[in-house]
Design a protein around this motif. Structure first.
Motif, mmCIF file in Angstrom:
data_model
loop_
_atom_site.group_PDB
_atom_site.id
_atom_site.type_symbol
_atom_site.label_atom_id
_atom_site.label_comp_id
_atom_site.label_asym_id
_atom_site.label_seq_id
_atom_site.Cartn_x
_atom_site.Cartn_y
_atom_site.Cartn_z
ATOM 1 N N UNK A 172 0.823 -1.205 0.000
ATOM 2 C CA UNK A 172 0.000 0.000 0.000
ATOM 3 C C UNK A 172 0.864 1.265 0.000
ATOM 4 N N UNK A 173 2.007 1.220 0.706
ATOM 5 C CA UNK A 173 2.921 2.369 0.701
ATOM 6 C C UNK A 173 3.441 2.649 -0.706
ATOM 7 N N UNK B 9 6.027 10.850 -5.180
ATOM 8 C CA UNK B 9 6.960 11.429 -4.205
ATOM 9 C C UNK B 9 7.081 10.467 -3.027
ATOM 10 N N UNK B 10 8.133 9.680 -2.994
ATOM 11 C CA UNK B 10 8.325 8.695 -1.946
ATOM 12 C C UNK B 10 8.549 9.362 -0.585
ATOM 13 N N UNK B 11 9.296 10.453 -0.580
ATOM 14 C CA UNK B 11 9.574 11.142 0.680
ATOM 15 C C UNK B 11 8.297 11.686 1.306
ATOM 16 N N UNK C 251 4.211 11.332 5.604
ATOM 17 C CA UNK C 251 2.818 11.137 6.007
ATOM 18 C C UNK C 251 2.691 9.958 6.972
ATOM 19 N N UNK C 252 3.399 8.861 6.700
ATOM 20 C CA UNK C 252 3.336 7.693 7.572
ATOM 21 C C UNK C 252 3.877 8.023 8.959
ATOM 22 N N UNK D 26 10.739 3.669 2.218
ATOM 23 C CA UNK D 26 10.264 4.730 1.316
ATOM 24 C C UNK D 26 11.327 5.789 1.073
ATOM 25 N N UNK D 27 12.275 5.916 1.982
ATOM 26 C CA UNK D 27 13.370 6.862 1.784
ATOM 27 C C UNK D 27 14.494 6.257 0.948
#
Length: 318
Positions: free
Chosen positions: A209-210, A219-221, A226-227, A272-273
């Motif tokens: 889902x991420x 935009x992964x960052x 947000x998480x 995600x980073x």
């Protein structure tokens, strides 16, 4: 039959390394599919192997052998399975079936309650916003599946963060992730050795889902931010959900944490980073080989028992 049936019983011990390999080297979508399938196959084949041991012992009973038109002497002379092993297998199989049935009944009831809750939520759109001071966001399976977000959660996020949150939850709805969780948990109920796979499926679905949200926003960052922000808001207000099963945007189950103490949220943020994940063909091949070998051994064990019974029937009719 002995070699293949015992080999089949050993394969669930690969659950932990298989879970680590899949979560580290496969795209989360592929990992969720593979891990849930692995859990079902490993639990199913191991329970089947226990059943074969039980059947091999049952046909030794003179009365049953006579009813089945089998030569007990041929069975005893061609199969060395001991009564103690067969009795242990019977106990384990009975416990596995009882645990799986208990889980299945509980999960069906929970899903029925969740579907009813989804229908009872106001409006007909997928998104439902609740007036709540508790920061929370989750999905409820149903027709249609619903996304429930509290006003406190929306207030904790900026506009890009809200879009990331909703995209994450939409991935749960569209992917019907509750089915993956149910399959893996059912397998773990039948065979506790595959529990690492069930925990890894939970984590893989959140990562899936991420990544869906990251693709939607580009935009992964931003999704990572947000998480992290949602995790802080959720931890501060500590939501109490009454409907089950639900899939959360922030927190996973306790068994998702690794032995080194890193919980699911920091791992997801770190992922995600980093660059977007991809599936390693080698890792995929190794994982599929484990499943294939488990299935092969189970089939060979079944065929060995079939040949034993065929031989016993032939001896009886001579």
């Amino acid at each position: 039959m002995r070699v293949f049936v015992y080999a089949t019983l050993l394969f669930p011990a690969t659950a932990m390394p298989l879970a680590r390999l899949a979560t580290a080297r496969l795209h989360p979508r592929h990992a969720a599919w593979l891990l849930s399938a692995s859990a079902v196959v490993l639990a199913g084949t191991s329970c089947g192997a226990l059943g074969l041991l039980v059947i091999a012992e049952l046909v030794r009973i003179p009365e049953l052998a006579r009813l089945a038109h089998l030569s007990r002497r041929a069975i005893v002379s061609n199969d060395s399975t001991s009564s103690a092993v067969a009795a242990t297998a019977g106990i384990l199989l009975g416990a596995a079936l009882l645990a799986a049935l208990t889980f299945a009944v509980a999960r069906i009831r929970a899903l029925a309650a969740a579907f009813g809750h989804a229908r009872a939520l106001p409006g007909r759109r997928s998104l439902v916003i609740t007036e709540d001071e508790v920061a929370d966001a989750y999905t409820v399976p149903g027709r249609p599946g619903r996304i429930v977000v509290s006003t406190a959660m929306l207030e904790a996020l900026d506009e890009p963060g809200r879009r990331a949150l909703l995209a994450h939850e939409m991935a749960h709805v569209r992917g019907r992730h509750y089915i993956f969780a149910a399959a893996a948990r059912l397998a773990a109920a039948a065979n506790p050795l595959v529990r690492p796979l069930a925990g890894a499926v939970d984590y893989a679905m959140e990562r899936w889902a991420d990544e869906y949200a990251a693709d939607e926003l580009g935009d992964r960052r931003q999704v990572a931010t947000a998480i992290a922000t949602a995790a802080i808001a959720t931890k501060r207000t500590r939501p109490h959900r009454r409907s089950a099963p639900v899939l959360g945007a922030v927190f996973g189950r306790p068994d998702e944490s690794r032995a080194d103490g890193a919980g699911p949220v920091p791992r997801r943020v770190a992922a995600l980073l980093s660059p977007a994940p991809c599936t390693s063909p080698f890792a995929l091949g190794v994982a599929l080989s484990v499943i294939a070998l488990a299935g092969f051994c189970a089939l060979e064990a079944t065929d060995d028992l079939r040949e034993l019974i065929a031989l016993a029937r032939m001896e009886r009719h001579r």
